[in-house]
Design an enzyme around this catalytic site. Structure first.
Site, PDB file in Angstrom:
ATOM      1  N   SER A 258       0.846  -1.187   0.000  1.00  0.00           N
ATOM      2  CA  SER A 258       0.000   0.000   0.000  1.00  0.00           C
ATOM      3  C   SER A 258       0.884   1.240   0.000  1.00  0.00           C
ATOM      4  CB  SER A 258      -0.913  -0.004   1.222  1.00  0.00           C
ATOM      5  OG  SER A 258      -1.849  -1.055   1.117  1.00  0.00           O
ATOM      6  N   GLY A 259       0.273   2.407  -0.160  1.00  0.00           N
ATOM      7  CA  GLY A 259       1.035   3.651  -0.181  1.00  0.00           C
ATOM      8  C   GLY A 259       1.292   4.155  -1.591  1.00  0.00           C
ATOM      9  N   HIS A 260       0.828   3.412  -2.610  1.00  0.00           N
ATOM     10  CA  HIS A 260       0.991   3.838  -4.001  1.00  0.00           C
ATOM     11  C   HIS A 260      -0.341   4.252  -4.603  1.00  0.00           C
ATOM     12  CE1 HIS A 260       4.879   2.087  -3.616  1.00  0.00           C
ATOM     13  NE2 HIS A 260       4.401   0.870  -3.453  1.00  0.00           N
TER      14      HIS A 260
ATOM     15  N   ASP B   3       7.624  -9.123  -3.824  1.00  0.00           N
ATOM     16  CA  ASP B   3       6.400  -9.351  -4.585  1.00  0.00           C
ATOM     17  C   ASP B   3       6.504 -10.639  -5.379  1.00  0.00           C
ATOM     18  OD1 ASP B   3       6.578  -6.466  -3.936  1.00  0.00           O
ATOM     19  OD2 ASP B   3       4.665  -6.368  -4.979  1.00  0.00           O
TER      20      ASP B   3
ATOM     21  N   HIS C 217       9.094   3.002  -3.530  1.00  0.00           N
ATOM     22  CA  HIS C 217       8.942   2.559  -2.139  1.00  0.00           C
ATOM     23  C   HIS C 217       9.741   3.422  -1.190  1.00  0.00           C
ATOM     24  CE1 HIS C 217       7.914  -1.059  -4.401  1.00  0.00           C
ATOM     25  NE2 HIS C 217       7.063  -1.250  -3.438  1.00  0.00           N
TER      26      HIS C 217
END
Ligand SMILES: Nc1ncnc2c1ncn2[C@@H]1O[C@H](COP(=O)(O)OP(=O)(O)O)[C@@H](O)[C@H]1O
Ligand SMILES: Nc1ncnc2c1ncn2[C@@H]1O[C@H](COP(=O)(O)OP(=O)(O)O)[C@@H](O)[C@H]1O
Ligand SMILES: [Mg+2]
Ligand SMILES: [Mg+2]
Ligand SMILES: [Mg+2]
Ligand SMILES: [Mg+2]
Lengths: 192, 333, 333, 192
Positions: free
Chosen positions: C55-57, C110, C219
């Site tokens: 998350s965060g994108h 990932d 990131h």
């Protein structure tokens, strides 16, 4: 006047940053730079026509609250200025003030350019039988005192009013620029 | 100040060129005076909806130019109202012969400049009306101030009135709808950080690491109250309560909830805040019927958010749902 | 750290709840393990396209869930790859019986987690394929590293493959299309400021007031080269040149130009940069046929941008233009 | 182990912030917290079954690069662990290493957890005839030296590899956490 504005751009930006949105110096600089090129590229004869051209340029280039207000001031001053003597100059200043008040509905004490302009008009009228240079000198001096008087005030017009009590303690940028403009007029009248 | 720019004095002009290149199917840009117009303007027989204001709030207003929303936007310098000649030029570009509605946010500068423009345009025999939106409940004592500011509610007004105009509403109906939205919309915002206007070069105010500013405007002007930082639950409550009390909104009301980022607040925080607002409204029996979540009315890179509530009825909901095709809001087409 | 959150450890879960409330017509959210699925999933007979990542994108990937794009997204913790059980749960939710394509960005975490999930899913007799996108040209010497990272090009892949799946393409064609996009897309990014991961509480790196970081990942990991700040013309050139050289792109090529904000960079700067990129491409005779401008692949509140170029042909252009209905990308429906 | 991870969470986050994305400590803490509740809420009998539950929990809860790698390590260790004596423990550690290498394809010198795990395995095998406690103590000591040895290295695997030369001068977070985990195993073996 453009030189004065350019020289004080950062100061006005800073003042507006304290209680407004920080663009007053840039607004005026953009406007008066445009005035200089407008005057350079056109043939204007009478002082009244000079003022009209200044007014139109300020209205179309400055934006912000100060653009229409200062533009109106110059436009009204143009109509008041038939001859160039002390009395006409005082009358032109009065017309300018009336124009600003008609548009912006501010009174003395609201922490706006009116706090500089109204005492200037009154001082000019008090010495209107003297020379143009003396009338403008009186106006400029009164505008400076008037501008200083805005420091403790709580703003009731314009962007600074949103700050409520927090607007107190700062010089109003529009009052300051008004006094600077009048001082530069007085200086050039004294020199000529 | 670190920004992706060449020169503070050309930022807006260069951005407009980039915007024109980015959306050739939606809009065209005129540079001096600056106007962003719908690609297919003027639309004959349609009321033209024109708005404008300082730049730095993108996507407002240029991102809302297109079918079903604005016919033109007049972008001023950053955080500075546009000049009357821009508004005149916009009218020339998009007037379709059915009249022009000017949508103005309530700031002294915007009001004075649009007023001047309206006088000039009317002299050319164009029927022009002006509506002034003032949805910000942060400004109290509006008798002693320049009045409430126009903030994020503007997007909702532009969408709804734009939809009506697209469907063929006349100038009277467009104006009446705008006034109906203004009467039913309220907003409040907060900031965690200040933003830096390119030609100023310094942040518009300083906030300590544990402070936020409640009741912020959208021009980097400080708000009304500086508070100690709080959890999101409390922040959202501090925004929502004054909004609810003001209209007031009551149990059973159907609303559109608009959770807006001031620019620098990431979506993950915005969705989190939106969820809190939805729960608080549900607790009060207020029915969230439509929602908008994202950075739509921004202050450059400022971190912060605002909440806007619009009371809905069938008419407003239908117009909200109507197709729209702009850079920032798009559905149904 | 100042953020609109309650508790760093619940940020993603709370944001997902808010997202579900914000878009009830588009998606539904399962909380443990976390999955964002399209509201009408599973779509019988359609290949399911699933992606995911830290998350965060946002809006990537949840904002791309919906008709014509993703069937499901698996949101990990902030900047942390999702876990295999999330991917398994996503497959359960959206598998329409025509196979599943997993779209993975090339990061060790990932790749390992999706690989594990693919093994587990295959054991349940679901036909599953995995494609790994690695469009970031910042990573050189990829023999000596974990290889190129997957960055903003992911959005273009998801849109194009999603459109094909929606039109009924089978798993082979979806996989082949994904590989075609991967072969034709290149990106490069830069950062002006770092971002702060909620559970870390401090910026991911320090940048002086006159420095920027070229070749940044998404990131918050530092880039390859720290440089003195430059005007936008130069910044854009430093992004564009390596991208052009890498594929390479040449005069006469038709491209999609994607100008992406890392989150904190306001639209006014982004449009300005986009305009510069368009002009540089025009000078080289490269034809910009489609464009996307906005914050689509972000790093929380990081200020910065990336440029992505995708070489287009008729097939890709048509799929790009096909209708899409998601929270973040929407047209034609 | 969960306590050790919790105690070192911030240190691992900081290490990962230097050359990675700052989540390693949080990833492990989330994983081992889940391990604790999984063990609390289920009845596991043999050490091998404990390790399997740990492995499954880590794989499904940690995420990141370290989740599947550590999970695989524990899974493989479980298969290697029939009896509880020094030789079995050494064999289990070897199986864990093989699993990590199979998945992550890293070698000693790539600046990863392998730089801690491989010397640990070798040290354990050298003393595999001694007690479990002694084997684990040797492994932990070697892992610590191995982790320290990552400081000057340039990363060639994982997120830190994107930094190139700039990754040198920092301790690898995964190597550090591996040595911490082995040390906590050794400590509990010594105590029992
Ligand atoms: N209603 C008003 N009447 C007179 N002067 C005003 C009024 N509102 C604002 N001003 C003046 O305008 C100044 C601000 O000008 P400027 O910064 O250029 O515009 P803006 O506030 O739109 O950014 C104030 O300092 C004040 O002196
Ligand atoms: N290919 C690999 N083989 C072995 N260990 C690896 C590999 N890639 C990364 N690691 C280890 O994983 C650690 C990082 O884990 P973590 O921060 O949890 O995951 P991420 O890098 O996905 O954020 C690194 O410090 C390194 O020791
Ligand atoms: Mg101002
Ligand atoms: Mg202004
Ligand atoms: Mg990670
Ligand atoms: Mg990490």
């Amino acid at each position: 006047m453009a030189t004065v504005v350019a020289a004080h751009r950062d100061e006005l930006v800073d003042l507006d940053r304290m209680i407004g949105d920080g663009d007053h110096g840039e607004n005026l600089k953009r406007g008066f730079d445009a005035v200089v090129s407008a005057l350079d590229s056109s043939e204007v004869d009478t002082p009244a026509n000079v003022l009209k051209l200044v007014a139109k340029t300020l209205i179309s280039k400055v934006g912000g609250a100060s653009g229409p207000l200062l533009g109106t001031a110059f436009l009204r001053a143009a109509s008041g200025l038939d001859e160039v003597d002390g009395a006409s100059v005082a009358a032109a200043l009065r017309a300018a003030l009336d124009g600003v008040v008609a548009r912006g509905k501010a009174e003395v004490g609201d922490k706006t350019m009116v706090d500089a302009l109204q005492p200037a008009v009154e001082a000019a009228e008090a010495v209107k039988d003297k020379s143009v240079a003396e009338v403008l000198a009186a106006a400029a001096a009164a505008a400076e005192t008037g501008a200083e008087s805005t420091i403790p005030l709580v703003a009731r017009k314009g962007r600074a009013s949103y700050l409520g009590e927090r607007s107190a303690g700062h010089l109003d940028p529009g009052a300051r620029s008004t006094s600077l403009l009048l001082r530069s007029l007085a200086d050039s009248a004294a020199a000529s | 100040m670190k920004k992706i720019i060449n020169d503070p004095s050309t930022v807006v002009d260069e951005a407009l060129q980039g915007m024109a290149l980015a959306h050739p199917d939606l809009l065209r840009v005129q540079r001096d005076p600056a106007v962003i117009a719908r690609a297919d303007a003027p639309v004959r027989g349609k009321v033209a909806i024109i708005s404008g204001g300082g730049s730095g709030h993108e996507p407002m207003h240029g991102g809302f130019v297109g079918a079903g929303m604005l016919d033109a936007a007049c972008p001023g310098a950053v955080f500075t109202s546009p000049t009357p000649d821009q508004v005149q030029a916009a009218v020339e570009q998009v007037n379709g012969g059915a009249g022009v509605l000017l949508v103005v946010k309530n700031y002294t500068g915007d009001v004075l400049n649009f007023e001047t423009a309206a006088e000039l345009v009317a002299m050319d025999d164009v029927e022009v009306r002006t509506v002034v939106i003032d949805d910000d409940v942060a400004v109290k004592d509006s008798l002693y101030t320049a009045g409430r500011r126009g903030v994020a509610g503007t997007v909702l007004l532009e969408k709804i009135v734009g939809a009506a105009a697209e469907q063929g509403a006349d100038l009277d109906r467009c104006e009446a709808l705008a006034r109906k939205v203004i009467a039913n919309v309220r907003s409040l915002g907060l900031a965690l950080t200040a933003c830096t206007v390119p030609h100023v070069g310094q942040p518009s105010f300083e906030l300590a690491d544990d402070e936020y500013e409640l009741g912020i405007g959208i021009h980097g002007e400080p708000g009304r109250e500086r508070r100690q930082m709080e959890p999101a639950d409390d922040l959202v409550r501090r925004l929502l309560d004054p909004v609810l009390e003001d209209l007031p909104f009551a149990a059973g009301d159907r609303v559109l909830l608009f959770t807006n980022s001031m620019g620098g607040t990431p979506l993950v925080e915005l969705y989190l805040a939106h969820g809190i607002a939805e729960k608080l409204l549900a607790e009060r029996g207020i029915v969230v019927e439509r929602r908008l979540v994202g950075p739509y009315v921004t202050s450059l890179e400022m971190q912060g958010m605002s909440l806007t509530l619009l009371k809905l009825d069938d008419e407003l909901t239908e117009l909200w749902d109507a197709p729209v095709r702009t850079a920032a809001l798009r559905w149904g087409m």
